[in-house]
Write a protein that holds these residues in place. Structure first.
Motif, mmCIF file in Angstrom:
data_model
loop_
_atom_site.group_PDB
_atom_site.id
_atom_site.type_symbol
_atom_site.label_atom_id
_atom_site.label_comp_id
_atom_site.label_asym_id
_atom_site.label_seq_id
_atom_site.Cartn_x
_atom_site.Cartn_y
_atom_site.Cartn_z
ATOM 1 N N ARG A 182 14.540 -4.051 71.460
ATOM 2 C CA ARG A 182 13.639 -2.980 70.636
ATOM 3 C C ARG A 182 14.848 -2.461 69.395
ATOM 4 O O ARG A 182 14.437 -2.539 68.217
ATOM 5 C CB ARG A 182 13.017 -2.010 71.092
ATOM 6 N N GLU A 183 15.963 -2.180 69.940
ATOM 7 C CA GLU A 183 17.038 -1.795 69.012
ATOM 8 C C GLU A 183 17.273 -2.672 68.027
ATOM 9 O O GLU A 183 17.745 -2.688 66.917
ATOM 10 C CB GLU A 183 17.991 -1.261 69.784
ATOM 11 N N GLN A 184 17.571 -4.011 68.475
ATOM 12 C CA GLN A 184 17.552 -5.247 67.878
ATOM 13 C C GLN A 184 16.716 -5.395 66.479
ATOM 14 O O GLN A 184 17.099 -5.497 65.310
ATOM 15 C CB GLN A 184 17.773 -6.458 68.622
ATOM 16 N N THR A 185 15.578 -4.986 67.001
ATOM 17 C CA THR A 185 14.486 -5.217 65.724
ATOM 18 C C THR A 185 14.620 -4.212 64.853
ATOM 19 O O THR A 185 14.090 -4.458 63.884
ATOM 20 C CB THR A 185 13.305 -5.247 66.635
ATOM 21 N N ILE A 186 14.753 -3.126 65.494
ATOM 22 C CA ILE A 186 14.919 -1.791 64.520
ATOM 23 C C ILE A 186 16.132 -2.023 63.759
ATOM 24 O O ILE A 186 15.977 -1.841 62.203
ATOM 25 C CB ILE A 186 15.106 -0.775 65.226
ATOM 26 N N SER A 187 17.268 -2.516 64.030
ATOM 27 C CA SER A 187 18.458 -2.781 63.207
ATOM 28 C C SER A 187 17.972 -3.843 62.218
ATOM 29 O O SER A 187 18.368 -3.661 60.968
ATOM 30 C CB SER A 187 19.323 -3.263 64.231
ATOM 31 N N SER A 188 17.055 -5.002 62.572
ATOM 32 C CA SER A 188 16.801 -5.951 61.969
ATOM 33 C C SER A 188 15.818 -5.323 60.706
ATOM 34 O O SER A 188 15.736 -5.748 59.360
ATOM 35 C CB SER A 188 15.835 -7.009 62.397
ATOM 36 N N TRP A 189 14.995 -4.226 61.188
ATOM 37 C CA TRP A 189 14.135 -4.024 60.085
ATOM 38 C C TRP A 189 14.776 -2.966 58.855
ATOM 39 O O TRP A 189 14.609 -3.209 57.806
ATOM 40 C CB TRP A 189 13.045 -2.756 60.842
ATOM 41 N N PHE A 190 15.632 -2.264 59.334
ATOM 42 C CA PHE A 190 16.537 -1.687 58.392
ATOM 43 C C PHE A 190 17.355 -2.471 57.320
ATOM 44 O O PHE A 190 17.132 -2.363 56.421
ATOM 45 C CB PHE A 190 17.558 -0.581 58.929
ATOM 46 N N TYR A 191 17.807 -3.565 58.028
ATOM 47 C CA TYR A 191 18.393 -4.513 57.184
ATOM 48 C C TYR A 191 17.647 -5.315 56.167
ATOM 49 O O TYR A 191 17.840 -5.300 54.956
ATOM 50 C CB TYR A 191 19.141 -5.592 57.871
ATOM 51 N N TRP A 192 16.401 -5.412 56.892
ATOM 52 C CA TRP A 192 15.574 -6.164 55.917
ATOM 53 C C TRP A 192 14.855 -5.453 54.691
ATOM 54 O O TRP A 192 14.978 -5.692 53.766
ATOM 55 C CB TRP A 192 14.332 -6.663 56.708
ATOM 56 N N GLU A 193 14.677 -4.097 55.052
ATOM 57 C CA GLU A 193 13.975 -3.201 54.065
ATOM 58 C C GLU A 193 15.233 -3.022 52.953
ATOM 59 O O GLU A 193 14.812 -2.966 51.987
ATOM 60 C CB GLU A 193 13.606 -1.873 54.753
ATOM 61 N N TRP A 194 16.242 -2.786 53.380
ATOM 62 C CA TRP A 194 17.434 -2.323 52.565
ATOM 63 C C TRP A 194 17.615 -3.826 51.576
ATOM 64 O O TRP A 194 17.726 -3.337 50.484
ATOM 65 C CB TRP A 194 18.755 -2.204 53.540
ATOM 66 N N SER A 195 17.678 -4.965 52.316
ATOM 67 C CA SER A 195 18.121 -6.062 51.479
ATOM 68 C C SER A 195 16.974 -6.428 50.370
ATOM 69 O O SER A 195 17.314 -6.812 49.197
ATOM 70 C CB SER A 195 18.088 -7.281 52.458
#
Length: 680
Positions: A114-127
């Motif tokens: 789940r944390e990997q997904t959260i990290s991915s979410w932040f990166y995605w939104e930031w990008s």
DNA sequence: TCTCTGCATCCATCAAGTAC
DNA sequence: GTACTTGATGGATGCAGAGA
């Protein structure tokens, strides 16, 4: 559950909804700030802990809301904390020692996924942030120079208005019937349509036609009113949009050139108008805010603005007083007082140029309107005057600043590229446990980026471009200077580190700058296998021809008879370096020759620079060479020779043409935009 | 964290007439 | 001389999302 199944337990990053999504959005700003400080790791650790405090891992689905009142309890608990380390606590983890090993493994695997997904979410939104088209209020400003100038709205004849309004109902059937009868000739489509529209219009009643004429006049009047309204400050969103859309066509060339040579971000600044979400142009701006969300006036850079004006002053001094002399390195000769920005979007006083004329946004905006009202210039000459002076100014400024900086190449810096993200992936791990299964988790792999970095140990002359040793065109010989390439194809002149020195040397001769990245990338791909001297000479001829442009491209080669695999390649964004799965090579070769005939039918049409030009031809030759068997390659060398000769000829002809015109004369307008093909 | 891919969207082009 | 107008079209590009 196998411990390595973390990836299978990952949920889609779009799965977050409700209070979870809200939580993530609340922290996005902090993530962005953390990225700017390159300290994402502490942020993620704290955010993960905060997440697990609110949304227990035992909630099976990401959509499950925590129990009623739970969030309030968490907030009350957090309000009692004062030290940073306290915010890393997750109360439910305190009972880990009481769990069975199996349950513990499941828990931490779930959390890691789940944390990997959260990290991915932040990166995605930031990008997404800088590229989010819909949310970016400022994008029209930066895009404006790339659109038609639309200097004045034209009057539409009554029958054309009729054509626009009633085409579907009263014209279409007749047109299609007539067009089909004529054999559907594409070049007569519009003439037939216009003819049908006129016939239909004439068949309407006199009263109806008069009504159409009145409507045409009204529409034109309204369009003209709006056209002139844009010269005045207005809160009308349509007016403001039109205003913003037009001004950069005049100002951006100057700002872009200054940006190129100073390395500063120079853009246009617009402010929000009172009472709505529209924006209104205020003035040119130096700083870090253009095109960004969360624009704040505090980021304005008065020192940068001073430097910008100094560069402009240097240009004026150079062009007015020392037209043929080498410009001196600009020094601080004038002091610029930067007035406070008006957030209300009202017009401010203009800045005075040292020649007494104004260099303010308002003046630029009105260059096609009232400011010429008292000018003796005719409308026609006005346009000529405007175009010629701007184009000359742009070219002169480039030359002046190049001399001042001692730079040989221009690099475009207005692109909105993002830095490569290098922040390590973070997972929260259980504090201690001797049999920590997480220790067997695979280490995240750094993904190397294969960029054709040029070696600094190149043995080629120090000239920064191929053209430097190829001009003038009379002495141009694509075969010369082959001493930097390998002799025998693959692996030639290989360095100890596995790189090919001859290739690095060749890459070092390519033009630099963001607008040439595509060429460098594809050159490396095409040259890597070093099929023959002739092949490398062909690639060099290609680069020499491309350098007649600015790397941005000038249109497409004919697509008739083009091998379908080119489309295949383009559909993959030209990123794949492997050859396509061509099943029938002899047929492909025949197709290639048919296409080549089309390409070379018209030398004017063949002279196309950029990604849609000869790059496709070279790529098809590469596939031919890679996939062909011995019999297939008999004609390959001839084809390469033909292509090279054509490119050399095209370069020679067009180079001569441009020198004849004694002007920048690229196929681009003063905004650097490819010029549309003129109407016959 | 980044690349790749399919789908969606954007945009130049075409000819002829008109106005500036 | 050039901007502008129309709809269809093909090619280029942007974007979301899957997956490595």
């Amino acid at each position: 559950m196998p411990i390595d199944d973390t990836s299978k337990m990952m949920v889609n990053r779009t799965a977050f909804t409700g209070s979870r999504l809200k939580f993530l959005h609340q922290n996005l700003e902090k993530y962005t700030a953390a990225r700017e400080c390159t300290s994402v790791l502490p942020f993620l650790q704290a955010t993960f802990a905060s997440y697990w405090r609110r949304f227990s891992w035992t909630l099976e689905e990401t959509q499950d809301e925590p129990p009623c009142g739970h969030m309030e309890v968490v907030e009350m608990l957090e309000n009692t904390w004062k030290h940073d380390e306290e915010f890393l606590q997750v109360p439910e983890d305190a009972n880990d020692d009481e769990m069975s090993d199996a349950d513990w493994v499941v828990k931490w695997t779930t959390k890691a996924a789940r944390e990997q997904t959260i990290s991915s979410w932040f990166y995605w939104e930031w990008s997404k942030l800088p590229m989010n088209v819909k949310a970016d209020l400022w994008k029209p400003i930066l895009e404006a120079p790339f659109r038609s100038t639309r200097n004045h709205p034209a009057y539409e004849a009554a029958w054309l208005v009729y054509n626009r309004l009633y085409y579907e109902d009263r014209i279409k059937d007749a047109f299609e019937e007539k067009w089909h009868a004529a054999g559907q000739p594409m070049n007569r489509r519009l003439s037939i349509r216009h003819h049908c529209a006129k016939v239909a219009f004439e068949s309407e009643s006199m009263e109806f036609r008069k009504a159409m004429e009145q409507k045409a006049r009204q529409e034109h009047k309204a369009a003209l009113r709006k056209h002139w309204q844009i010269t005045e400050p207005s809160n009308d969103p349509d007016i403001q949009y039109e205003l913003i859309r037009r001004i950069p066509t005049a100002v951006n060339p100057l700002l872009e050139v200054i940006s190129e040579y100073t390395g500063m971000t120079v853009s246009l600044l617009a402010g929000k108008a009172k009472g709505n979400d529209g924006c209104i142009f205020t003035r040119a701006h130096v700083g870090g805010t253009g095109g960004e969300k969360e624009l704040t006036w505090e980021k304005h850079d008065p020192v940068g603005w001073t430097r910008t004006v100094n560069f402009f002053a240097s240009f004026l001094k150079h062009t007015v007083d020392h037209d043929d002399a080498t410009a001196q390195t600009p020094t601080l000769e004038i002091e610029v007082v930067q007035p406070p920005l008006d957030i209300d979007g009202e017009e401010e006083e203009e800045e005075e140029k040292n020649d007494g004329t104004t260099f303010g946004a308002e003046d630029v905006d009105r260059s096609d309107g009232p400011s010429f009202k008292n000018s003796p210039l005719s409308r026609k000459n006005r346009r000529k005057y405007k175009m010629s002076t701007k184009e000359k100014a742009r070219q002169k400024l480039k030359e002046s600043l190049a001399a001042a900086n001692g730079k040989a190449c221009v690099s475009k810096v207005m692109s909105k590229g993002k830095g490569n993200a290098t922040t390590p992936r973070v997972r929260q791990r259980p504090p201690t446990r001797s049999s920590n299964p997480n220790s067997s988790f695979p280490t995240p792999q750094a993904s190397p980026i294969a960029t054709p970095a040029a070696s600094t140990s190149a043995i080629v002359p120090a000239s920064s471009s191929v053209d430097a040793c190829l001009t003038p065109e009379e002495s141009y010989d694509a075969n010369k200077d082959n001493d930097t390439m390998g002799e025998t194809g693959d692996g030639a002149n290989q360095l100890a580190d596995g790189s090919k020195k001859w290739l690095a040397d060749l890459l070092a001769t390519l033009p630099t700058g963001a607008s040439w990245d595509w060429l460098c990338r594809h050159f490396a791909d095409l040259a890597e296998k070093n099929y023959s001297h002739e092949w490398i000479a062909t690639l060099r001829a290609w680069v020499a021809m491309e350098e007649l442009g600015d790397g941005e491209g000038t249109g497409n080669l004919p697509t008739a008879n083009r091998p379908e695999w080119v489309t295949w390649w383009i559909a993959r964004r030209r990123t794949t370096t492997t050859s396509p799965p061509i099943p029938d090579i002899p047929s492909y070769i025949n197709q290639w020759h048919l296409w080549w005939e089309e390409v070379t039918k018209d030398s004017e049409r063949a002279f196309r620079l950029g990604k849609n030009g000869f790059l496709s031809v070279l790529m098809t030759l590469k596939w031919w060479r890679d996939l062909g068997k011995a019999d297939d390659l008999v004609r390959w060398h001839d084809a390469v020779t033909k292509v090279k000769a054509t490119m050399v000829e095209l370069r020679s002809v067009n180079h001569r043409e441009r020198r004849k015109r004694a002007a920048p004369a690229f196929h681009h307008d003063l905004n650097g935009v490819p010029i549309r093909k003129k109407q016959k």
